[in-house]
Motif scaffolding. Structure first.
Motif, short mmCIF file in Angstrom:
data_model
loop_
_atom_site.label_atom_id
_atom_site.label_comp_id
_atom_site.label_asym_id
_atom_site.label_seq_id
_atom_site.Cartn_x
_atom_site.Cartn_y
_atom_site.Cartn_z
N SER A 1 0.82 -1.21 0.00
CA SER A 1 0.00 0.00 0.00
C SER A 1 0.86 1.27 0.00
CB SER A 1 -0.96 0.01 1.18
OG SER A 1 -0.25 0.12 2.39
N GLU A 2 2.12 1.13 0.40
CA GLU A 2 3.03 2.28 0.35
C GLU A 2 3.24 2.77 -1.08
OE1 GLU A 2 6.73 1.80 2.44
OE2 GLU A 2 5.76 0.62 4.00
N LEU A 3 2.94 1.93 -2.04
CA LEU A 3 3.06 2.32 -3.44
C LEU A 3 2.20 3.55 -3.76
CD1 LEU A 3 4.34 1.50 -6.17
CD2 LEU A 3 2.34 0.05 -6.55
N ASP A 4 1.11 3.70 -3.04
CA ASP A 4 0.21 4.84 -3.27
C ASP A 4 0.87 6.18 -2.91
OD1 ASP A 4 -1.75 3.10 -4.09
OD2 ASP A 4 -2.68 2.97 -2.11
N THR A 5 1.87 6.15 -2.05
CA THR A 5 2.51 7.39 -1.63
C THR A 5 3.72 7.75 -2.50
OG1 THR A 5 3.96 6.27 -0.06
CG2 THR A 5 1.79 6.98 0.76
N PHE B 1 11.41 1.03 -5.67
CA PHE B 1 10.62 0.40 -6.73
C PHE B 1 10.97 -1.08 -6.88
CE2 PHE B 1 10.60 4.92 -8.05
CZ PHE B 1 9.23 5.14 -7.89
N GLU B 2 12.23 -1.40 -6.70
CA GLU B 2 12.64 -2.81 -6.75
C GLU B 2 12.03 -3.58 -5.58
OE1 GLU B 2 14.09 -6.38 -7.87
OE2 GLU B 2 13.97 -4.55 -9.07
N GLU B 3 12.01 -2.94 -4.40
CA GLU B 3 11.39 -3.58 -3.24
C GLU B 3 9.90 -3.84 -3.48
OE1 GLU B 3 12.27 -1.07 0.07
OE2 GLU B 3 14.43 -1.46 -0.06
N ALA C 1 8.52 -4.21 -6.41
CA ALA C 1 8.45 -5.27 -7.42
C ALA C 1 8.59 -6.65 -6.76
CB ALA C 1 9.53 -5.06 -8.48
N LEU C 2 9.50 -6.73 -5.79
CA LEU C 2 9.68 -8.00 -5.08
C LEU C 2 8.43 -8.39 -4.29
CD1 LEU C 2 13.37 -7.63 -3.85
CD2 LEU C 2 12.48 -9.15 -5.66
N LEU C 3 7.71 -7.41 -3.78
CA LEU C 3 6.45 -7.72 -3.10
C LEU C 3 5.46 -8.36 -4.06
CD1 LEU C 3 5.99 -4.58 -0.81
CD2 LEU C 3 6.53 -6.92 -0.09
N PHE C 4 5.39 -7.81 -5.28
CA PHE C 4 4.51 -8.40 -6.30
C PHE C 4 4.93 -9.85 -6.61
CE2 PHE C 4 3.30 -3.99 -7.53
CZ PHE C 4 1.92 -4.16 -7.51
N VAL C 5 6.22 -10.07 -6.70
CA VAL C 5 6.73 -11.42 -6.97
C VAL C 5 6.33 -12.38 -5.84
CG1 VAL C 5 8.84 -12.81 -7.18
CG2 VAL C 5 8.62 -10.66 -8.45
N GLU C 6 6.48 -11.92 -4.61
CA GLU C 6 6.12 -12.76 -3.47
C GLU C 6 4.62 -13.03 -3.42
OE1 GLU C 6 7.93 -14.53 -1.24
OE2 GLU C 6 9.52 -13.96 -2.62
N ILE C 7 3.83 -12.04 -3.79
CA ILE C 7 2.37 -12.24 -3.84
C ILE C 7 2.05 -13.30 -4.90
CG2 ILE C 7 0.19 -11.16 -4.55
CD1 ILE C 7 1.25 -8.59 -3.12
N ALA C 8 2.71 -13.21 -6.04
CA ALA C 8 2.47 -14.19 -7.11
C ALA C 8 2.86 -15.60 -6.66
CB ALA C 8 3.25 -13.80 -8.37
N ARG C 9 3.98 -15.72 -5.98
CA ARG C 9 4.42 -17.03 -5.49
C ARG C 9 3.42 -17.59 -4.48
NH1 ARG C 9 10.74 -15.59 -4.56
NH2 ARG C 9 11.39 -15.80 -6.74
N SER C 10 2.97 -16.75 -3.59
CA SER C 10 2.01 -17.19 -2.59
C SER C 10 0.68 -17.57 -3.24
CB SER C 10 1.79 -16.11 -1.53
OG SER C 10 2.01 -16.61 -0.25
N ALA C 11 0.29 -16.80 -4.24
CA ALA C 11 -0.95 -17.10 -4.96
C ALA C 11 -0.84 -18.45 -5.67
CB ALA C 11 -1.27 -15.99 -5.95
N GLU C 12 0.29 -18.72 -6.29
CA GLU C 12 0.50 -20.00 -6.96
C GLU C 12 0.45 -21.15 -5.96
OE1 GLU C 12 1.02 -21.17 -10.14
OE2 GLU C 12 0.42 -19.20 -10.86
N ALA C 13 1.12 -20.98 -4.83
CA ALA C 13 1.12 -22.02 -3.81
C ALA C 13 -0.27 -22.24 -3.23
CB ALA C 13 2.12 -21.67 -2.70
N GLY C 14 -1.01 -21.14 -3.01
CA GLY C 14 -2.37 -21.27 -2.52
C GLY C 14 -3.27 -21.97 -3.51
N ALA C 15 -3.10 -21.64 -4.78
CA ALA C 15 -3.89 -22.31 -5.84
C ALA C 15 -3.55 -23.80 -5.89
CB ALA C 15 -3.63 -21.64 -7.18
N ALA C 16 -2.27 -24.13 -5.76
CA ALA C 16 -1.88 -25.54 -5.78
C ALA C 16 -2.50 -26.29 -4.59
CB ALA C 16 -0.36 -25.64 -5.75
N SER C 17 -2.53 -25.65 -3.45
CA SER C 17 -3.14 -26.28 -2.28
C SER C 17 -4.62 -26.55 -2.52
CB SER C 17 -2.98 -25.39 -1.04
OG SER C 17 -1.64 -25.31 -0.65
#
Length: 121
Positions: A82-86, A97-99, A101-117
């Motif tokens: 949410s800090e992206l809004d500021t 911005f890299e940090e 971007a890494l949050l987006f990557v981690e969200i994607a990884r977690s989403a993939e793992a959740g979908a697999a579960s």
């Protein structure tokens, strides 16, 4: 009667194959000698069916719990994101911005793992 029992058990296994289900299948082959009388065989089959059902539910609860854990992780990561809004395009510290971007990557990884579960259910 024996063939009907085998068909029911094999169709149940197709719903959710678990390591415990595989073990129960092996136990069935070992513990069901042909000389068992009908009543004893029914009792044994009933006990193995109940155990298999309980193990399938335990596995399903585990996969659902895993998916919920990934959902909670995503929610926490979204709070950081949410800090992206500021931020603006003129941000001096470009590493932020890299940090993000890494949050987006981690969200994607977690989403993939959740979908697999959930697919395991």
């Amino acid at each position: 009667m024996k063939s009907g029992q085998g068909k029911r058990n094999s169709s149940e296994k197709k719903g959710l194959e678990t390591p415990a289900s595989e073990l129960i299948g092996r136990l069935r082959r070992v513990l069901r000698p042909e000389e068992l009388d009908c009543a004893c065989r029914k009792t044994l089959d009933g006990a193995l069916d109940r155990f298999d059902h309980l193990e399938r539910r335990r596995e399903a609860r585990r996969w659902l719990s895993s998916a919920r854990g990934h959902k909670e992780r995503i929610a926490a990561l979204l709070a950081f994101l949410s800090e992206l809004d500021t931020l603006t395009e003129v941000e001096r510290d470009r590493s932020v911005f890299e940090e993000m971007a890494l949050l987006f990557v981690e969200i994607a990884r977690s989403a993939e793992a959740g979908a697999a579960s959930l697919r395991e259910l």
